[in-house]
Scaffold this motif. Sequence first.
Motif, PDB file in Angstrom:
ATOM      1  N   MET A   1       0.626  -1.655  -0.060  1.00  0.00           N
ATOM      2  CA  MET A   1      -0.216  -0.284   0.381  1.00  0.00           C
ATOM      3  C   MET A   1       0.414   1.515  -0.080  1.00  0.00           C
ATOM      4  N   LYS A   2       1.090   2.312  -0.966  1.00  0.00           N
ATOM      5  CA  LYS A   2       1.447   3.718  -1.209  1.00  0.00           C
ATOM      6  C   LYS A   2       1.133   4.581   0.182  1.00  0.00           C
ATOM      7  N   ARG A   3       1.994   5.383   0.722  1.00  0.00           N
ATOM      8  CA  ARG A   3       2.193   5.622   2.434  1.00  0.00           C
ATOM      9  C   ARG A   3       1.907   7.029   1.816  1.00  0.00           C
ATOM     10  N   VAL A   4       1.044   8.024   3.168  1.00  0.00           N
ATOM     11  CA  VAL A   4       1.108   9.608   2.959  1.00  0.00           C
ATOM     12  C   VAL A   4       1.030  10.013   4.464  1.00  0.00           C
ATOM     13  N   PHE A   5       1.450  10.754   3.890  1.00  0.00           N
ATOM     14  CA  PHE A   5       1.964  11.496   5.540  1.00  0.00           C
ATOM     15  C   PHE A   5       1.850  13.258   5.171  1.00  0.00           C
ATOM     16  N   SER A   6       1.170  13.997   6.860  1.00  0.00           N
ATOM     17  CA  SER A   6       1.083  14.760   6.239  1.00  0.00           C
ATOM     18  C   SER A   6       0.828  15.535   7.944  1.00  0.00           C
ATOM     19  N   GLY A   7       0.852  16.816   8.050  1.00  0.00           N
ATOM     20  CA  GLY A   7       1.407  17.348   9.135  1.00  0.00           C
ATOM     21  C   GLY A   7       0.336  19.118   8.790  1.00  0.00           C
ATOM     22  N   VAL A   8       0.872  19.850  10.778  1.00  0.00           N
ATOM     23  CA  VAL A   8      -0.252  20.617  10.843  1.00  0.00           C
ATOM     24  C   VAL A   8       0.450  21.178  12.230  1.00  0.00           C
ATOM     25  N   GLN A   9       0.876  22.290  12.031  1.00  0.00           N
ATOM     26  CA  GLN A   9       1.194  22.616  13.232  1.00  0.00           C
ATOM     27  C   GLN A   9       0.405  23.251  14.621  1.00  0.00           C
ATOM     28  N   LEU A  36      -0.578   8.953   7.614  1.00  0.00           N
ATOM     29  CA  LEU A  36       0.008   9.356   8.702  1.00  0.00           C
ATOM     30  C   LEU A  36      -0.495  10.964   9.188  1.00  0.00           C
ATOM     31  N   TYR A  37      -0.849  11.228  10.291  1.00  0.00           N
ATOM     32  CA  TYR A  37      -1.064  12.124  10.129  1.00  0.00           C
ATOM     33  C   TYR A  37      -0.379  12.952  11.726  1.00  0.00           C
ATOM     34  N   ALA A 131      12.634  15.837   6.268  1.00  0.00           N
ATOM     35  CA  ALA A 131      12.077  14.655   7.931  1.00  0.00           C
ATOM     36  C   ALA A 131      11.386  14.309   8.096  1.00  0.00           C
ATOM     37  N   ASP A 132      10.435  14.972   8.452  1.00  0.00           N
ATOM     38  CA  ASP A 132       8.599  14.269   8.769  1.00  0.00           C
ATOM     39  C   ASP A 132       8.504  13.167   7.050  1.00  0.00           C
ATOM     40  N   ILE A 133       8.779  13.896   6.530  1.00  0.00           N
ATOM     41  CA  ILE A 133       8.222  12.653   5.068  1.00  0.00           C
ATOM     42  C   ILE A 133       9.430  11.916   4.847  1.00  0.00           C
ATOM     43  N   VAL A 140       3.036  10.271  -0.933  1.00  0.00           N
ATOM     44  CA  VAL A 140       2.596  11.706  -2.041  1.00  0.00           C
ATOM     45  C   VAL A 140       2.218  12.689  -0.103  1.00  0.00           C
ATOM     46  N   VAL A 141       2.730  13.630  -0.316  1.00  0.00           N
ATOM     47  CA  VAL A 141       1.949  14.229   0.384  1.00  0.00           C
ATOM     48  C   VAL A 141       0.977  15.720   0.480  1.00  0.00           C
ATOM     49  N   PRO A 142      -0.352  15.498   0.421  1.00  0.00           N
ATOM     50  CA  PRO A 142      -1.640  16.371   1.128  1.00  0.00           C
ATOM     51  C   PRO A 142      -1.421  17.536   1.414  1.00  0.00           C
TER      52      PRO A 142
END
Length: 327
Positions: A1-9, A36-37, A131-133, A140-142
């Motif tokens: 499965m492909k992976r997604v990562f994103s973050g909010v401050q 991963l959020y 680094a997070d990503i 993929v990074v939304p």
Amino acid sequence: MKRVFSGVQPTGNIHLGNYLGALRQFVELQEEYQCLYCIVDLHAITVPQDPKELRKHILDVAALYLAVGVDPKKSIVFVQSDVPGHSELGWILTCSSYTGELSRMTQFKAKSQNKASAPAGLFTYPVLMAADILLYDTDVVPVGTDQKQHIELCRDLAIRVNNTRKKTFVVPEGRYLKAGARIMSLDDPSKKMSKSAENIHSRISLLDEPSKIKKSIMKATTDSEGIIRFDKDEKPGLSNLINIYSALSDKTIDEIIAMYEGKGYGDFKKDLVEITVDALTPIKEKFDEIRSSQELIDILEDGAEKANEIAEKTMARVKDNFGLGLK
Ligand code: AMP
Ligand code: TRP
């Protein structure tokens, strides 16, 4: 499965721009990807933070993730500083970055403008984001389009390391929505809607009361032409409102313009208030239910554990490829 990562401050005032540019995508992607959020608290301390407020905002953002529809059974939700790999890889990537490329980041330039000296964390902020990503072999990074330059830097760093060492990183792609990718300030449509602007009517926060939403939209800057049409250059204020209308109603811009032919800004704004209140009310209700629950803490602890498992594998590979440590 492909992976997604994103973050909010975790800095309070999560607004319609955050929702339409980023959070809405988070929910959509859960079906097809391993997601991963993250709540990026290490990014938040690039500017001074009150410790009590920061903790509160971490839980606020976590609860908002869940309130907009991120499902902890499908996605990993966690706090950045609970996974040591972020800081560790951040340093390693700092050593593969150049001051020249970091000086060209527009967000850094904007935040350090007119200052003789700026916090070093603001300068290396995009490297920590890379680094997070890269820590999770993300595909993929939304994000909103304001992060495009940071995503490009992340890709450059991944390619640079891959070309000079054994292949170490997956090279990620940014994912930007058409409507909502860049929501502008309601009082000054030349600026992006932001958490930190002084005027509270420049943004709609996801937890605003209906009366506040109404006031902010009715006050929003438009123009004196009186015709509802989309023209970002000539009519940036109204075009921003049409964009928000489109993103929240799933109607195309052309459909909206046809609906308001011969009508005035007042009618349009009144309807936009209703659409916005209807979209945000269920989010606020869910937020209130979740924010003070033990379940929220359990979800974040469980998320950190799962994120750590993935991160440790990547760090072992990175250290090996760089010759760091004993094993
Ligand atoms: P931040 O508030 O900087 O932590 O941003 C969190 C996410 O919201 C990122 O993906 C940003 O690209 C996105 N974002 C922030 N402001 C806006 C805006 N005005 N319009 C669209 N997306 C935004
Ligand atoms: N820099 C992003 C912002 O200000 C937040 C962020 C930090 C992020 N790390 C990330 C977004 C990794 C996507 C992926 O909006």
